[in-house]
Design an enzyme around this catalytic site. Structure first.
Site, PDB file in Angstrom:
ATOM      1  CE1 TYR A  53      -3.209  -2.834   0.245  1.00  0.00           C
ATOM      2  CE2 TYR A  53      -3.505  -2.404   2.580  1.00  0.00           C
ATOM      3  CZ  TYR A  53      -3.820  -3.119   1.448  1.00  0.00           C
ATOM      4  OH  TYR A  53      -4.759  -4.114   1.526  1.00  0.00           O
ATOM      5  CB  SER A 238     -13.675  -4.749  -1.614  1.00  0.00           C
ATOM      6  OG  SER A 238     -14.085  -3.778  -2.563  1.00  0.00           O
ATOM      7  CG  LEU A 240     -18.957  -0.025   1.331  1.00  0.00           C
ATOM      8  CD1 LEU A 240     -18.663   1.414   1.724  1.00  0.00           C
ATOM      9  CD2 LEU A 240     -20.437  -0.322   1.446  1.00  0.00           C
ATOM     10  N   GLY A 243     -16.367   0.934  -3.337  1.00  0.00           N
ATOM     11  CA  GLY A 243     -17.136   2.178  -3.277  1.00  0.00           C
ATOM     12  C   GLY A 243     -18.378   2.167  -4.141  1.00  0.00           C
ATOM     13  CG  LEU A 245     -22.447  -2.295  -3.045  1.00  0.00           C
ATOM     14  CD1 LEU A 245     -21.956  -3.429  -2.149  1.00  0.00           C
ATOM     15  CD2 LEU A 245     -23.910  -2.524  -3.441  1.00  0.00           C
ATOM     16  CB  THR A 246     -21.302   4.826  -1.874  1.00  0.00           C
ATOM     17  OG1 THR A 246     -20.637   5.138  -3.115  1.00  0.00           O
ATOM     18  CG2 THR A 246     -20.305   4.205  -0.903  1.00  0.00           C
ATOM     19  CE  LYS A 248     -17.067   6.226  -4.032  1.00  0.00           C
ATOM     20  NZ  LYS A 248     -16.158   6.665  -2.943  1.00  0.00           N
TER      21      LYS A 248
END
Length: 350
Positions: A53, A238, A240, A243, A245-246, A248
């Site tokens: 990371y 993960s 979501l 991301g 599933l937000t 956006k």
């Protein structure tokens, strides 16, 4: 905050695990410090990082996340004993990490020492193999015909696994790591590591973290059944779906600064017509239930039988607060049935 035992270990981890992969790319030291302070105030004691990371991974950001976490640990030394810090050794394929080579015993020793230095700590509570040396059905390769299992040299990989376990054993005996775990592996991987550990009296894998969400449930039921009966903690990452599933990213939206505006190592393989259709239904359902779609998705993962702790990540404090609050959401039978109706139409949307 609720806590669960981390597989066959003596560690009690919070049901929420704070993921850190945005630190060093989308988040800086100040952001990370604020996230850590908030997480601890909510009772979160489980922090997940990796040598690879920040993400998306690059030579420029390699090791930055561990360094940021290490800086916080150095400034908050008395709190170290209350935390469960998890990190990971990168598997093969990234040329700037040990020449892109496979995980070997020697690589484990080198990577553990380097992570300890960046983290500014004497030990890592959970040290994980980020992905196996062999190709596995993850990251979009789970559809039939994309992985040829019969072409894998089983004995060669078993021998590699034994060498890795022996190196991990030396790290445990040296006090550098406490427990070992897997990531992005399979049912066979779990079983083989456990078999080798028992046969050779070596450390056993106590956990596995794999991708799992309302859009991607391929680990249910068989891998999770393996985890439950083998006393291996299951840690969804993960939850979501990157991301998605937000909501956006619906209808081609790409909000400034979000992950999908960055170059993705494996491309946007999760962005499918089926995913978009499913997300819209979950967004609409969440609104009808007076919650956000992110909270619906996280609350659902948390209640899945066999899940030990869910790894969340955020680029803003507002996101983090929303996500943590999801673990206080109760899904009654009617809500679960409504979610299941959608899920059965889109069990693996990408």
């Amino acid at each position: 905050m609720q806590y669960s035992r981390l597989g066959k270990s003596d560690l009690q981890v919070s049901r929420v695990c704070l993921g850190t992969m945005t630190w060093g790319k989308q988040n800086n030291q100040t952001d990370a410090d604020a996230q850590l302070d908030y997480a601890l105030a909510q009772g979160i004691n489980f922090i997940d990082t990796a040598e690879m990371y920040a993400v998306p991974p690059s030579a420029e950001t390699y090791g930055k996340t561990e360094t940021i976490l290490g800086n916080w640990l150095a400034e908050n030394a008395p709190k170290r004993k209350d935390l469960i810090i998890a990190s990971k050794i990168a598997g093969p394929g990234l040329p700037y990490i040990r020449g892109g080579g496979e995980i070997t015993g020697e690589a484990v020793i080198q990577a553990v020492d380097a992570s300890l230095q960046r983290l500014q700590t004497d030990y890592i509570d959970l040290y994980q193999l980020h992905w196996p040396n062999r190709t596995t059905p993850h990251f979009g390769k789970h559809w039939p015909g994309q992985v040829n299992f019969t072409e894998v040299n089983t004995q060669m990989h078993s021998n590699q696994m034994l060498e890795i376990l022996q190196a991990l054993d030396s790290c445990v005996k040296a006090g550098k790591i406490r427990y070992c775990g897997l990531s992005d592996d399979t049912t066979w991987g779990i079983a083989e590591y456990l078999r080798l550990s028992e046969k050779h009296s070596l450390p056993r894998m106590v956990s596995i973290q794999n991708e799992f969400s309302l859009l991607h449930t391929k680990d249910w039921p068989y891998l999770i059944e393996q985890c439950v009966h083998s006393d291996v903690a299951y840690l969804p990452w993960s939850p979501l779906a990157g991301g998605m599933l937000t909501g956006k990213y619906l209808n081609g939206q790409r909000p400034a600064g979000t992950r999908w505006t960055l170059t993705q190592r494996n491309g946007l393989f999760r962005d499918t017509a089926t995913s978009q259709a499913a997300i819209q239904e979950y967004v609409d359902l969440a609104a009808s239930l007076s919650m956000t779609s992110a909270q619906l998705a996280l609350a659902w993962v948390n209640q899945v039988d066999g899940v030990t702790s869910t790894i969340i990540g955020a680029t803003s404090m507002a996101q983090l607060e929303e996500d943590v609050a999801a673990f206080e959401v109760s899904l009654n039978d009617a809500k679960m049935q409504a979610i299941s109706t959608v899920l059965q139409r889109y069990p693996v949307a990408f």
